[in-house]
Design an enzyme around this catalytic site. Structure first.
Site, PDB file in Angstrom:
ATOM      1  N   VAL A 182      -7.346   1.627   3.443  1.00 57.85           N
ATOM      2  CA  VAL A 182      -6.540   0.505   2.964  1.00 57.85           C
ATOM      3  C   VAL A 182      -5.478   0.107   3.987  1.00 57.85           C
ATOM      4  CG1 VAL A 182      -4.932  -0.251   1.172  1.00 57.85           C
ATOM      5  CG2 VAL A 182      -6.968   1.053   0.553  1.00 57.85           C
ATOM      6  N   GLY A 183      -4.772   1.092   4.537  1.00 58.33           N
ATOM      7  CA  GLY A 183      -3.736   0.779   5.519  1.00 58.33           C
ATOM      8  C   GLY A 183      -4.304   0.122   6.768  1.00 58.33           C
ATOM      9  N   GLU A 241       9.286   1.912  11.102  1.00 50.71           N
ATOM     10  CA  GLU A 241      10.320   2.950  10.958  1.00 50.71           C
ATOM     11  C   GLU A 241       9.572   4.269  10.993  1.00 50.71           C
ATOM     12  OE1 GLU A 241      12.146   5.886   9.714  1.00 50.71           O
ATOM     13  OE2 GLU A 241      12.205   4.946   7.723  1.00 50.71           O
ATOM     14  N   GLU A 253       8.855  16.552  15.250  1.00 47.25           N
ATOM     15  CA  GLU A 253       9.345  16.376  13.882  1.00 47.25           C
ATOM     16  C   GLU A 253       8.622  17.347  12.958  1.00 47.25           C
ATOM     17  OE1 GLU A 253      10.553  12.679  11.097  1.00 47.25           O
ATOM     18  OE2 GLU A 253       8.479  12.673  11.794  1.00 47.25           O
ATOM     19  N   GLY A 308      -4.739   5.786   3.692  1.00 47.81           N
ATOM     20  CA  GLY A 308      -4.287   4.988   4.817  1.00 47.81           C
ATOM     21  C   GLY A 308      -5.384   4.601   5.780  1.00 47.81           C
ATOM     22  N   GLY A 360      -4.733   3.573  -2.308  1.00 50.00           N
ATOM     23  CA  GLY A 360      -5.853   4.091  -1.531  1.00 50.00           C
ATOM     24  C   GLY A 360      -5.366   4.882  -0.346  1.00 50.00           C
ATOM     25  N   LYS A 390       0.865  -1.173   0.000  1.00 55.19           N
ATOM     26  CA  LYS A 390       0.000   0.000   0.000  1.00 55.19           C
ATOM     27  C   LYS A 390       0.908   1.231   0.000  1.00 55.19           C
ATOM     28  CE  LYS A 390      -2.429   3.510   1.718  1.00 55.19           C
ATOM     29  NZ  LYS A 390      -1.778   4.814   1.806  1.00 55.19           N
ATOM     30  N   CYS A 422      13.342  11.521   7.270  1.00 52.57           N
ATOM     31  CA  CYS A 422      13.153  11.184   8.684  1.00 52.57           C
ATOM     32  C   CYS A 422      14.449  11.255   9.474  1.00 52.57           C
ATOM     33  CB  CYS A 422      12.520   9.802   8.816  1.00 52.57           C
ATOM     34  SG  CYS A 422      13.410   8.494   7.950  1.00 52.57           S
TER      35      CYS A 422
END
Length: 472
Positions: free
Chosen positions: A206-207, A245, A379, A203, A201, A170, A279
């Site tokens: 679909v996620g 991650e 972040e 998140g 799709g 995905k 990141c």
């Protein structure tokens, strides 16, 4: 404009079961350049069923049987480097130079490393009267981000396939086009039907469906810490293995005696690359108080080299951010920094001169930042460098370790031994000493809220393996 209403499931392209569409925008022009299928839980069910059906046979293949299509996939990536770079420029906004040299080249490097690693990896060993087998984990849900849209796909899918797992990918909704290109290469490489599947799709649908699906054995996710927690919660209900991650707030610590000019200039290149959407970016520069103003001046001069511009131009070093949402998020952090007392050295929250269109943010340097400020704790994921003064090494270490994150960092010192001793005390999964080069075979991953598990090299392959012992 490209229009794609299909998903790659069970060895071929088939119409999405949802019928909806996602717009893909060029972040430099804000124009819609494509639409892709907005997948649903029904598409996830179909993809997982295909992966499940293929899992046992693929998991029992020999090293040589897996190596052949993996090698062809690696060669396909090599053959389409220019197309890959141009696709990422169009949908993600990376400057063409960066897209060619990093966004397209790094996945090829990682793919090559897994072809070589698989060729010599030992999947069994003798321990006393036991034979210990490394077996595939099963069906893998790979959920990838938009900042390095092909690298993160390759860093998950290649080791999973090498381990004998089947995969449902995905990709991020902002950057699905290069994932579709990758699916084409997988198809051309001749993997058995169902070994690799792609569902585009959002998140939240679909996620989430993938993370919670009872047919998925392992979830590998790269993205924000907040979403990572949600993924872990979904996966935890099914006792699935997760590899996460997540975010970072990396510190680059310049110790007295180090080459200050080189350290600050490398830090600027690190934090402004990919418009700060990395990141591992060293977003906190820690400098001894006696060298502080000198470092600020060097950083200001360095930032001037990264003025935003058209990412399709070879002269551009910094492109737009990926979306309007991300642009406003970053601008909000810059405003918050100034409101909390940071000194705006260069940049700011206003649109760059001459760029009224596009999701651009100025390269920004903030001085007089203190460790408790929002810009020093959260972040930002944009081209914003915060410079923090420290009194001595213990104070520097306290600041460096003083966030919830622990993904990466840098240390600069007059000698490697001093830098290494400091690096060993940092709560970070990966630390570069005096600008150490990236190593695609070294394990990559974080401490604390930066995640669990490792990617790349042998450690990345072993995330997709489980252990069985048979006693004789």
């Amino acid at each position: 404009m490209q229009q794609h209403a299909d998903q790659y499931i069970g060895g071929g392209w088939r119409p999405s079961l949802g019928g909806g569409a996602l717009e893909v925008r060029n972040p430099a022009t804000e124009e819609v350049i494509a639409t892709v299928a907005a997948g649903t839980a029904a598409d996830v069910d179909a993809a997982v069923a295909a992966a499940r059906a293929a899992a046992r046979d693929w998991g029992l293949t020999s090293r040589e049987e897996r190596l052949a299509p993996l090698t062809r996939l690696r060669d396909g990536l090599a053959a389409r480097q220019q197309e890959i770079a141009e696709t990422i420029v169009a949908e993600q906004g990376s400057p063409i130079g960066f897209a060619t040299g990093v966004q397209a080249a790094l996945p090829l490097l990682v793919a090559s490393s897994y072809v070589e690693l698989l060729a010599g990896y030992e999947f069994q060993e003798k321990i006393g009267n036991s034979t210990v087998y490394a077996e595939p984990a099963g069906v893998v849900a790979a959920i990838t981000p938009w900042n390095y849209p092909l690298h993160q796909v390759v860093a998950k899918v290649l080791p999973a396939l090498a381990a004998g797992c089947t995969v449902v990918l995905k990709p991020a909704e902002d950057t699905p086009l290069v994932a579709r290109l990758f699916a084409e290469l997988v198809d051309q490489a001749g993997f058995p039907a169902g070994v690799f599947n792609l569902v585009t799709g959002v998140g939240s649908e679909v996620g989430a469906a993938l993370a919670a699906h009872p047919g998925v054995d392992l979830v590998s996710f790269t993205g924000s810490t907040a979403v990572g927690r949600s993924i872990a919660e979904h996966a935890g209900r099914g006792i699935k293995k997760v590899a996460l991650e997540l975010g970072g707030k990396s510190a680059n610590v310049v110790l007295p005696g180090a080459d200050l000019g080189r350290a600050v200039n490398v830090n600027a290149a690190n934090v402004f690359a990919n418009s700060g959407q990395t990141c591992t970016a060293w977003t906190r520069l820690l400098v001894h108080q006696d060298q502080y103003e000198e470092a600020v001046a060097i950083a200001a001069k360095a930032a001037a080299k990264y003025q935003p511009g058209d990412p399709s131009s070879a002269e551009t070093r910094m492109g737009p951010l990926v979306s309007a949402k991300q642009r406003e998020r970053v601008r909000g952090y810059i405003r918050a920094g100034v409101e909390q007392g940071a000194r705006l050295v260069v940049g700011g929250a206003e649109a760059p001169d001459g760029l009224p269109t596009g999701y651009y943010v100025q390269p920004t340097v903030l001085a007089d930042v203190t460790p408790e400020m929002t810009v020093a704790q959260e972040e930002i994921f944009g081209p914003v460098l915060s410079i923090i003064a420290y009194r001595d090494e213990d104070h520097a270490l306290e600041i460096a370790n003083g966030t919830e994150y622990g993904l990466a960092g840098g240390v600069w010192a007059a000698d490697e031994a001093t830098a290494a001793a400091f690096a060993r005390r940092m709560d970070a999964g990966q630390v570069d000493i005096n600008g150490g080069r990236f190593n695609p075979l070294a394990p990559f991953g974080g401490y604390k809220s930066s995640g669990v598990g490792r990617e790349l090299g042998r450690h990345g392959l072993e995330e997709f393996l489980q252990t069985k012992s048979i006693q004789f």
